[in-house]
Scaffold this motif. Structure first.
Motif, mmCIF file in Angstrom:
data_model
loop_
_atom_site.group_PDB
_atom_site.id
_atom_site.type_symbol
_atom_site.label_atom_id
_atom_site.label_comp_id
_atom_site.label_asym_id
_atom_site.label_seq_id
_atom_site.Cartn_x
_atom_site.Cartn_y
_atom_site.Cartn_z
ATOM 1 N N HIS A 6 22.284 38.322 78.655
ATOM 2 C CA HIS A 6 20.930 39.001 78.698
ATOM 3 C C HIS A 6 19.197 38.076 78.637
ATOM 4 O O HIS A 6 19.090 37.424 77.508
ATOM 5 C CB HIS A 6 21.237 39.569 77.142
ATOM 6 C CG HIS A 6 20.369 40.297 76.268
ATOM 7 N ND1 HIS A 6 21.199 42.075 76.157
ATOM 8 C CD2 HIS A 6 19.043 40.648 76.445
ATOM 9 C CE1 HIS A 6 19.793 43.512 75.663
ATOM 10 N NE2 HIS A 6 18.830 41.798 75.454
ATOM 11 N N HIS A 8 15.018 39.221 79.296
ATOM 12 C CA HIS A 8 13.539 40.273 79.937
ATOM 13 C C HIS A 8 12.872 39.577 80.993
ATOM 14 O O HIS A 8 12.125 39.336 80.682
ATOM 15 C CB HIS A 8 13.597 40.646 79.071
ATOM 16 C CG HIS A 8 14.242 41.475 77.257
ATOM 17 N ND1 HIS A 8 14.824 42.773 78.021
ATOM 18 C CD2 HIS A 8 15.175 40.891 76.467
ATOM 19 C CE1 HIS A 8 15.636 43.451 77.188
ATOM 20 N NE2 HIS A 8 15.192 41.978 76.199
ATOM 21 N N GLU A 92 19.515 48.333 77.172
ATOM 22 C CA GLU A 92 20.362 47.684 76.028
ATOM 23 C C GLU A 92 19.611 49.074 74.775
ATOM 24 O O GLU A 92 18.629 49.691 75.065
ATOM 25 C CB GLU A 92 19.748 46.611 75.322
ATOM 26 C CG GLU A 92 18.045 46.023 74.659
ATOM 27 C CD GLU A 92 17.709 45.406 74.294
ATOM 28 O OE1 GLU A 92 18.334 45.314 73.152
ATOM 29 O OE2 GLU A 92 17.434 44.577 74.944
ATOM 30 N N HIS A 154 25.221 42.624 71.354
ATOM 31 C CA HIS A 154 24.122 41.127 71.529
ATOM 32 C C HIS A 154 23.611 40.999 71.062
ATOM 33 O O HIS A 154 22.948 42.160 70.030
ATOM 34 C CB HIS A 154 23.472 41.752 72.846
ATOM 35 C CG HIS A 154 21.925 42.517 72.636
ATOM 36 N ND1 HIS A 154 20.974 41.023 73.146
ATOM 37 C CD2 HIS A 154 20.853 42.731 72.294
ATOM 38 C CE1 HIS A 154 19.938 41.341 72.330
ATOM 39 N NE2 HIS A 154 20.211 42.538 72.408
ATOM 40 N N ASP A 204 18.078 36.224 74.988
ATOM 41 C CA ASP A 204 17.312 36.918 74.925
ATOM 42 C C ASP A 204 15.129 36.866 75.542
ATOM 43 O O ASP A 204 14.974 37.455 75.016
ATOM 44 C CB ASP A 204 17.624 38.079 73.385
ATOM 45 C CG ASP A 204 16.659 39.459 73.066
ATOM 46 O OD1 ASP A 204 16.666 39.919 74.054
ATOM 47 O OD2 ASP A 204 17.059 39.530 72.127
#
Ligand SMILES: [Zn+2]
Ligand SMILES: [Zn+2]
Length: 264
Positions: A6, A8, A92, A154, A204
């Protein structure tokens, strides 16, 4: 090999440097990254990043912060967009009562549409849950009752009961850099009790850099720091934690081409 389940990579924090960040991740032994969608309206940008790098895959979905702006996104649309070969997850989506950036009923409505898409496609649902333990547990119980779907809690930072409910319903629990923070003994105690075959790691990124990078911009290479602390927490070696979490990752992300596990 580790996997950052996970991150971005589409966020402006990485704009100029994306290729260098992927190279640094690979050099650190992080062999796959999943860049996670937060707005279906920006899906094209995410897909382009996944198409650019062999080791990067992506998801499709609406973050609960943006739920009110994307209430028109249906399960049908999510299913259709997830047909792209690089899309390996839905989300998500979920509930965030810490920021409450969208009305709670809009968050729940969006979340249930994503659950329907995960159930139909068999792709894992990436769940964002913050300060919403009771409502999250009851929606998961309700929706699982209508038909099972694969999911990940998550960046787990909720209470023990939600972890237990998630595991009982067949879910996976993913830990971020929060696990490494000095003030997270309760979270490490929860991680120690999650069955080994349900553990995942993530960054994250660009948020929540693990120690020793805390406070700086996070990036996928740093998932190694979180994996190290998870290994200490459950009492295994760093080689074993890579084998456990990467094995779990490929078992859950079934659409992802599976490498030869004997070589990772
Ligand atoms: Zn999240
Ligand atoms: Zn995220």
């Amino acid at each position: 090999m580790l996997v950052d389940s996970h991150c971005h990579l589409d966020f402006p924090d990485f704009a100029e440097e994306r290729a260098a960040i992927v190279v640094r991740a690979l050099a650190a032994g992080v062999g796959r990254m999943v860049t996670i969608s937060t707005r279906v309206r920006r899906f094209q940008q995410i897909v382009e990043i996944a198409e650019t790098f062999n080791e990067v895959y992506c998801s499709v979905g609406t973050h609960p912060h943006n739920a009110a702006e994307e209430l028109d996104v249906t399960a049908d649309e999510l299913v259709r967009l997830s047909g792209h070969p690089k899309v390996v997850a839905i989300g998500e989506a979920g509930l965030d009562y810490h920021y409450d950036k969208a009305p709670r009923d809009a968050q729940a409505q969006g979340f249930r549409a994503h659950i329907a898409a995960a159930r139909r496609t068999g792709l894992p649902l990436v769940i964002h849950a913050r300060n919403a333990d009771d409502d999250m547990a009851s929606i998961l119980e309700d929706e699982t009752g209508k038909g099972a779907f694969p999911f990940i809690l998550h960046c787990f930072s909720s209470g023990r009961r939600l972890a237990e409910v998630g595991v009982a319903l067949g879910g996976y629990v993913s830990f971020s850099g929060i696990l490494t923070f000095k003030n997270s003994p309760d979270l490490r105690a929860i991680a120690a009790d999650v069955p080994r075959d349900r553990l995942l790691v993530e960054t994250d990124a660009p948020y929540l850099a693990p120690i020793p990078h805390r406070g700086k911009r996070n990036e996928p290479a740093y998932v190694t720091n979180t994996a190290k602390v998870l290994a200490e927490t459950i009492g295994v070696s760093e080689t074993e934690i890579a084998y456990i979490t990467t094995g779990n990752f490929f078992r859950l992300f079934t659409k992802m081409p599976r490498p030869d596990m004997a070589r990772i």
